[in-house]
Scaffold this motif. Structure first.
Motif, PDB file in Angstrom:
ATOM      1  N   PHE A  40       0.828  -1.208   0.000  1.00 49.63           N
ATOM      2  CA  PHE A  40       0.000   0.000   0.000  1.00 49.63           C
ATOM      3  C   PHE A  40       0.865   1.261   0.000  1.00 49.63           C
ATOM      4  O   PHE A  40       0.545   2.238  -0.667  1.00 49.63           O
ATOM      5  CB  PHE A  40      -0.945   0.000   1.204  1.00 49.63           C
ATOM      6  CG  PHE A  40      -1.889   1.162   1.221  1.00 49.63           C
ATOM      7  CD1 PHE A  40      -2.945   1.219   0.335  1.00 49.63           C
ATOM      8  CD2 PHE A  40      -1.703   2.219   2.103  1.00 49.63           C
ATOM      9  CE1 PHE A  40      -3.818   2.294   0.332  1.00 49.63           C
ATOM     10  CE2 PHE A  40      -2.563   3.297   2.110  1.00 49.63           C
ATOM     11  CZ  PHE A  40      -3.622   3.333   1.218  1.00 49.63           C
ATOM     12  N   VAL A  41       1.970   1.238   0.722  1.00 52.52           N
ATOM     13  CA  VAL A  41       2.865   2.402   0.768  1.00 52.52           C
ATOM     14  C   VAL A  41       3.510   2.645  -0.596  1.00 52.52           C
ATOM     15  O   VAL A  41       3.736   3.804  -0.972  1.00 52.52           O
ATOM     16  CB  VAL A  41       3.927   2.213   1.879  1.00 52.52           C
ATOM     17  CG1 VAL A  41       5.064   3.198   1.746  1.00 52.52           C
ATOM     18  CG2 VAL A  41       3.278   2.357   3.242  1.00 52.52           C
ATOM     19  N   THR A  42       3.754   1.581  -1.373  1.00 49.01           N
ATOM     20  CA  THR A  42       4.338   1.782  -2.704  1.00 49.01           C
ATOM     21  C   THR A  42       3.363   2.470  -3.652  1.00 49.01           C
ATOM     22  O   THR A  42       3.763   2.892  -4.729  1.00 49.01           O
ATOM     23  CB  THR A  42       4.815   0.458  -3.332  1.00 49.01           C
ATOM     24  OG1 THR A  42       3.701  -0.410  -3.515  1.00 49.01           O
ATOM     25  CG2 THR A  42       5.892  -0.186  -2.494  1.00 49.01           C
ATOM     26  N   PHE A  44       1.964   5.293  -2.849  1.00 43.41           N
ATOM     27  CA  PHE A  44       2.319   6.704  -2.678  1.00 43.41           C
ATOM     28  C   PHE A  44       3.784   6.987  -2.992  1.00 43.41           C
ATOM     29  O   PHE A  44       4.125   8.059  -3.473  1.00 43.41           O
ATOM     30  CB  PHE A  44       2.013   7.158  -1.249  1.00 43.41           C
ATOM     31  CG  PHE A  44       0.558   7.099  -0.924  1.00 43.41           C
ATOM     32  CD1 PHE A  44      -0.314   8.038  -1.438  1.00 43.41           C
ATOM     33  CD2 PHE A  44       0.051   6.093  -0.128  1.00 43.41           C
ATOM     34  CE1 PHE A  44      -1.666   7.987  -1.163  1.00 43.41           C
ATOM     35  CE2 PHE A  44      -1.295   6.039   0.163  1.00 43.41           C
ATOM     36  CZ  PHE A  44      -2.158   6.977  -0.347  1.00 43.41           C
ATOM     37  N   PHE A  45       4.661   6.041  -2.692  1.00 41.93           N
ATOM     38  CA  PHE A  45       6.091   6.221  -2.910  1.00 41.93           C
ATOM     39  C   PHE A  45       6.577   5.081  -3.795  1.00 41.93           C
ATOM     40  O   PHE A  45       6.784   3.969  -3.332  1.00 41.93           O
ATOM     41  CB  PHE A  45       6.858   6.207  -1.587  1.00 41.93           C
ATOM     42  CG  PHE A  45       6.394   7.236  -0.615  1.00 41.93           C
ATOM     43  CD1 PHE A  45       6.725   8.566  -0.789  1.00 41.93           C
ATOM     44  CD2 PHE A  45       5.617   6.886   0.474  1.00 41.93           C
ATOM     45  CE1 PHE A  45       6.291   9.520   0.095  1.00 41.93           C
ATOM     46  CE2 PHE A  45       5.180   7.839   1.372  1.00 41.93           C
ATOM     47  CZ  PHE A  45       5.518   9.156   1.182  1.00 41.93           C
ATOM     48  N   ASN A  46       6.800   5.380  -5.056  1.00 43.46           N
ATOM     49  CA  ASN A  46       7.233   4.368  -6.005  1.00 43.46           C
ATOM     50  C   ASN A  46       8.623   3.875  -5.635  1.00 43.46           C
ATOM     51  O   ASN A  46       9.529   4.675  -5.389  1.00 43.46           O
ATOM     52  CB  ASN A  46       7.223   4.954  -7.413  1.00 43.46           C
ATOM     53  CG  ASN A  46       7.463   3.913  -8.465  1.00 43.46           C
ATOM     54  OD1 ASN A  46       8.568   3.414  -8.591  1.00 43.46           O
ATOM     55  ND2 ASN A  46       6.426   3.586  -9.210  1.00 43.46           N
ATOM     56  N   GLU A  47       8.790   2.566  -5.632  1.00 45.43           N
ATOM     57  CA  GLU A  47      10.064   1.983  -5.204  1.00 45.43           C
ATOM     58  C   GLU A  47      11.200   2.351  -6.148  1.00 45.43           C
ATOM     59  O   GLU A  47      12.342   2.526  -5.716  1.00 45.43           O
ATOM     60  CB  GLU A  47       9.941   0.460  -5.055  1.00 45.43           C
ATOM     61  CG  GLU A  47       9.729  -0.305  -6.336  1.00 45.43           C
ATOM     62  CD  GLU A  47       8.269  -0.360  -6.802  1.00 45.43           C
ATOM     63  OE1 GLU A  47       8.048  -0.971  -7.848  1.00 45.43           O
ATOM     64  OE2 GLU A  47       7.382   0.197  -6.150  1.00 45.43           O
ATOM     65  N   ASN A  48      10.915   2.485  -7.433  1.00 49.20           N
ATOM     66  CA  ASN A  48      11.965   2.877  -8.382  1.00 49.20           C
ATOM     67  C   ASN A  48      12.473   4.284  -8.090  1.00 49.20           C
ATOM     68  O   ASN A  48      13.670   4.553  -8.197  1.00 49.20           O
ATOM     69  CB  ASN A  48      11.445   2.794  -9.811  1.00 49.20           C
ATOM     70  CG  ASN A  48      11.153   1.373 -10.228  1.00 49.20           C
ATOM     71  OD1 ASN A  48      11.905   0.465  -9.908  1.00 49.20           O
ATOM     72  ND2 ASN A  48      10.058   1.174 -10.928  1.00 49.20           N
TER      73      ASN A  48
END
Length: 180
Positions: A40-42, A44-48
């Motif tokens: 869920f956090v990804t 909002f904040f893309n891992e790339n």
């Protein structure tokens, strides 16, 4: 992976973890719940983007470029709030290779908007440097003043002072050279 798929996966994992809690499998429910939170956090904040920022801090531009290249269509893969940051990161990488080519990325980042003031100040400071390289003193002064206003926490104060010193030095060379 598109953002709506991330949401579907995170809610499916959340439902599975709740089911595991209900049936008494706490040992499997807790990791499933933590995994649902991470997915869920990804959203909002893309891992790339996060990994690319890490490599930018480590001054490894090639690795940062590779991670940003994993984002094929930033308008679909990132939420709207991250579009400006994506262009800022691309502009920072391009400024190392071809400084004049990075101007369009910084301007696009500013037009798309960024929530953190120090990132706005960084983009405007970079644009001031590009304007100085083009010998456009008026534009460079404008961007420096805007960067100074945006830098509320004084994170870029030393760079702004250095850039202002370079601008006064540029004035002296023009006067001495007879280009007045």
């Amino acid at each position: 992976m598109p953002n709506f798929v991330r949401l579907i996966i995170s809610f499916a994992l959340l439902g599975a973890s709740v089911a595991l809690f209900i049936f008494g499998h706490w040992g499997w429910g807790i990791p499933a719940f933590l995994l649902a939170i991470i997915v869920f956090v990804t959203f909002f904040f893309n891992e790339n983007m996060l990994i690319a920022q890490y490599f930018l801090r480590k001054e490894n531009m090639e690795k940062a470029q590779q991670w940003l290249d994993n984002i094929k269509n930033y308008e679909k893969q990132l939420i709207r709030a991250q579009h400006g940051y994506y262009n800022l990161l691309i502009g920072l990488i391009e400024s190392r290779k071809a400084p004049m080519q990075s101007e369009k990325y910084f301007k696009r980042a500013l037009s798309l908007g960024m929530t953190m003031d120090h990132n706005v100040a960084l983009a405007k400071l970079s644009l001031a440097g590009i304007a100085m390289a083009k010998r456009n003193k008026r534009e460079a002064t404008m961007y420096l003043q805007e960067a100074k206003k945006a830098d509320k926490n004084k994170l870029l104060a030393d760079q702004i002072k250095m850039m202002q010193g370079q601008m006064t030095q540029m004035d002296r060379t023009i006067i001495k050279g007879g280009y007045r």
